[in-house]
Scaffold this motif. Structure first.
Motif, PDB file in Angstrom:
ATOM      1  N   GLN A 191      -3.641  -3.007  -5.616  1.00  0.00           N
ATOM      2  CA  GLN A 191      -2.490  -2.932  -4.711  1.00  0.00           C
ATOM      3  C   GLN A 191      -2.257  -4.215  -3.934  1.00  0.00           C
ATOM      4  O   GLN A 191      -1.138  -4.428  -3.425  1.00  0.00           O
ATOM      5  N   GLU A 219     -10.749   9.219  -4.609  1.00  0.00           N
ATOM      6  CA  GLU A 219      -9.842  10.331  -4.904  1.00  0.00           C
ATOM      7  C   GLU A 219      -9.806  10.754  -6.378  1.00  0.00           C
ATOM      8  O   GLU A 219      -8.802  10.587  -7.090  1.00  0.00           O
ATOM      9  N   GLU A 273      -9.002   6.664   4.806  1.00  0.00           N
ATOM     10  CA  GLU A 273      -7.570   6.340   4.780  1.00  0.00           C
ATOM     11  C   GLU A 273      -6.818   7.301   5.690  1.00  0.00           C
ATOM     12  O   GLU A 273      -7.072   8.492   5.662  1.00  0.00           O
ATOM     13  N   GLU A 301       2.554   0.297  -3.665  1.00  0.00           N
ATOM     14  CA  GLU A 301       2.307   1.730  -3.553  1.00  0.00           C
ATOM     15  C   GLU A 301       2.396   2.373  -4.933  1.00  0.00           C
ATOM     16  O   GLU A 301       3.224   3.239  -5.204  1.00  0.00           O
TER      17      GLU A 301
HETATM   18  C1  LIG Z   1      -2.812  12.138  -2.335  1.00  0.00           C
HETATM   19  O1  LIG Z   1      -3.794  11.266  -1.797  1.00  0.00           O
HETATM   20  C2  LIG Z   1      -3.494  10.673  -0.549  1.00  0.00           C
HETATM   21  O2  LIG Z   1      -2.299  11.201  -0.081  1.00  0.00           O
HETATM   22  C3  LIG Z   1      -3.398   9.188  -0.722  1.00  0.00           C
HETATM   23  C4  LIG Z   1      -2.510   8.326  -0.138  1.00  0.00           C
HETATM   24  N1  LIG Z   1      -2.862   7.090  -0.569  1.00  0.00           N
HETATM   25  C5  LIG Z   1      -3.908   7.182  -1.427  1.00  0.00           C
HETATM   26  N2  LIG Z   1      -4.241   8.482  -1.492  1.00  0.00           N
HETATM   27  C6  LIG Z   1      -4.518   6.055  -2.193  1.00  0.00           C
HETATM   28  O3  LIG Z   1      -5.929   6.037  -2.036  1.00  0.00           O
HETATM   29  C7  LIG Z   1      -3.909   4.721  -1.804  1.00  0.00           C
HETATM   30  O4  LIG Z   1      -4.162   3.803  -2.855  1.00  0.00           O
HETATM   31  C8  LIG Z   1      -2.411   4.897  -1.505  1.00  0.00           C
HETATM   32  O5  LIG Z   1      -1.767   3.668  -1.319  1.00  0.00           O
HETATM   33  C9  LIG Z   1      -2.282   5.768  -0.245  1.00  0.00           C
HETATM   34  C10 LIG Z   1      -0.850   5.923   0.251  1.00  0.00           C
HETATM   35  O6  LIG Z   1      -0.119   6.689  -0.658  1.00  0.00           O
END
Ligand SMILES: CO[C@H](O)c1c[n+]2c([nH]1)[C@H](O)[C@@H](O)[C@H](O)[C@H]2CO
Length: 448
Positions: A21, A167, A352, A407
């Motif tokens: 990213q 994730e 996060e 994103e």
């Molecule tokens: C569904 O998982 C979380 O909502 C999530 C949100 N996000 C994430 N996971 C990811 O780990 C990041 O790389 C994304 O940039 C960030 C923002 O969208």
């Protein structure tokens, strides 16, 4: 209910990013292509045809970006390593230039008193491994462990916090169930297999770390708490299905030794009886769990929606972000207290938390005003403090994200950064949220 905001004296304040990213230069210095290189090359996959070819140009600008972290007073920085920089073919010959880049980044962070927190895998699988089946090939547990071992041996003297996966739910749901993320598959059987292999790989890497590592290792999962749209049984059942699929699917096998039973009901014959030995591997004890929290979901039964048969219910009075996520700080408190109740007192990090609201492409007079993100940050701090007051063992918070960045398939259209990036000039500008976050870090939350 707002209570006095208070954080432990050694609370670890930082920010988070991921390799594809922000880095750019995806094939520089011997690096191999990742599945995102390929995904971006397919017309229609990426909003506005955006790619990670340049992104935030962090591969070249990392010293300037670390200086900005230091300016904000950050204590830690969570970043991911690009597997295909280290192993261009995903396995086999090591690319020393790739190791050297991350070694220089780590040294730069340490020189500024910032703790590096490394994520081994944040979605950018080497394309060469995808050619061998990627997460669908059971051998990937060994491939991932060999990759992890190389990093442990190279950096465990300087890196004290390792996360295996970012994730696994998103990797599976986006990459194999719905095809919205790389590698873009849409197959129920593949989703189940990829999900399980991700967890086997996670456990195998943790086991390897126990043999050579001296610090802490964990996993990072996204949690989106689910709330029933009504008390009708069909909505209560739908809420339970959604919670099992998105939230309990990964933590149950780690902490409770088995998958939620709802998964077999949902996947049907796509969900085999997994070997018992796999759960011994997956259930390796962790030193921490990283939680990514952004929003909640209010759930109703929807039989027509494949394969979960659920649908979200929009909340008319709520504020929604640019990514369509309800601003619901109470969900952060509920996520943390629910974790403690179901899984116990394993140390937690918020790895996060953030929000995408519209920011202009160019800063004005050296400032970027982002009142909605400022408001969100304040409310999430209150929610986090409320969870701590209820005895949840949270050790730190990494704001997502340090920089506006790619994103994923939404390209550069969604800005999560507390630092604005003008992608035409690569100019960085602190947003109002960055100044607030710097005050939070400096005062350990007392400024709120
Ligand atoms: C569904 O998982 C979380 O909502 C999530 C949100 N996000 C994430 N996971 C990811 O780990 C990041 O790389 C994304 O940039 C960030 C923002 O969208």
């Amino acid at each position: 209910m707002s209570q006095t905001i208070q954080f432990p004296p050694d609370f670890l304040w930082g920010s988070a990013t991921s390799a594809y990213q922000i880095e750019g230069s995806p094939l520089a210095d011997g690096a191999g292509p990742s599945i995102w290189q390929r995904f971006c090359a397919v017309p229609g996959n990426m909003r506005d045809g955006d790619t990670g070819d340049i992104a935030c140009d962090h591969y070249k600008r990392y010293k300037d970006d670390v200086a900005l972290m230091a300016k904000l007073g950050l204590k830690a920085y969570r970043f991911s390593v690009s597997w295909s920089r280290i192993l261009p073919q995903g396995r086999g010959a090591v690319n020393q230039a790739g190791l050297d880049f991350y070694g220089k980044l780590i040294d730069e962070l340490l020189a500024h008193g910032i703790e590096p927190m490394v994520t081994l895998y944040h979605w950018d699988l080497p394309a060469a491994l995808d050619d061998r089946g990627g997460w669908l090939n059971p051998d990937i547990a060994d491939w991932f462990t060999d990759y992890a071992r190389i990093l442990f041996q190279a950096f465990d003297g300087r890196v004290k916090s390792w996360a295996t996966l970012n994730e696994p739910w998103v990797v599976t749901d986006g990459g194999y169930m719905h095809g919205t993320l790389a590698p873009g598959h849409r197959n129920l059987h593949e989703a189940a297999l990829a999900s399980h292999n991700l967890m086997r790989a996670h456990g195998s890497a943790v086991k390897a770390y126990r043999e050579i590592g001296r610090h802490q290792i964990g996993i990072v999962v996204n949690i989106e708490p689910k709330y029933p749209a009504s008390q009708f049984q069909e909505d209560l059942d739908a809420t339970r299905r959604a919670d099992a699929y998105m939230n309990r699917q990964y933590l149950d096998p780690i902490f409770l030794g088995s998958y939620p039973p709802e998964l077999k009901q949902m996947f049907g014959d796509a969900w085999p009886e997994w070997p018992a030995a796999d759960f011994e591997l997956i259930g390796q004890k962790l030193d921490f769990v990283g939680i990514n929290y952004y929003t909640r979901s209010v759930v109703r039964n929807e039989p027509s929606n494949w394969p979960l048969k659920v649908a979200p219910v929009r909340q008319p009075q709520a504020t929604y972000t640019e990514t369509g996520w309800e601003v619901f700080p109470q969900g952060l408190t509920d996520t943390l207290t629910s974790f403690k109740q179901r899984y116990g007192d394993t140390p937690l990090y918020i790895m996060e938390n953030g929000s995408a609201f519209y920011d202009p492409p160019n800063a004005e007079n050296g400032r970027v005003h982002d009142p909605l993100r400022v408001d969100c940050l304040r409310k999430n701090m209150q929610a986090l403090s409320n969870a701590l007051a209820q005895g949840v063992n949270v050790r730190g918070y990494m704001v997502w994200s340090l920089l506006d960045n790619l994103e994923w398939s939404l390209g550069f259209s969604k800005r999560f950064g507390i630092i604005h990036v003008n992608f035409a000039t690569q100019q960085r500008t602190l947003k109002d949220s960055a100044y607030l976050y710097a005050d939070i870090v400096a005062s350990n939350g007392a400024c709120l």
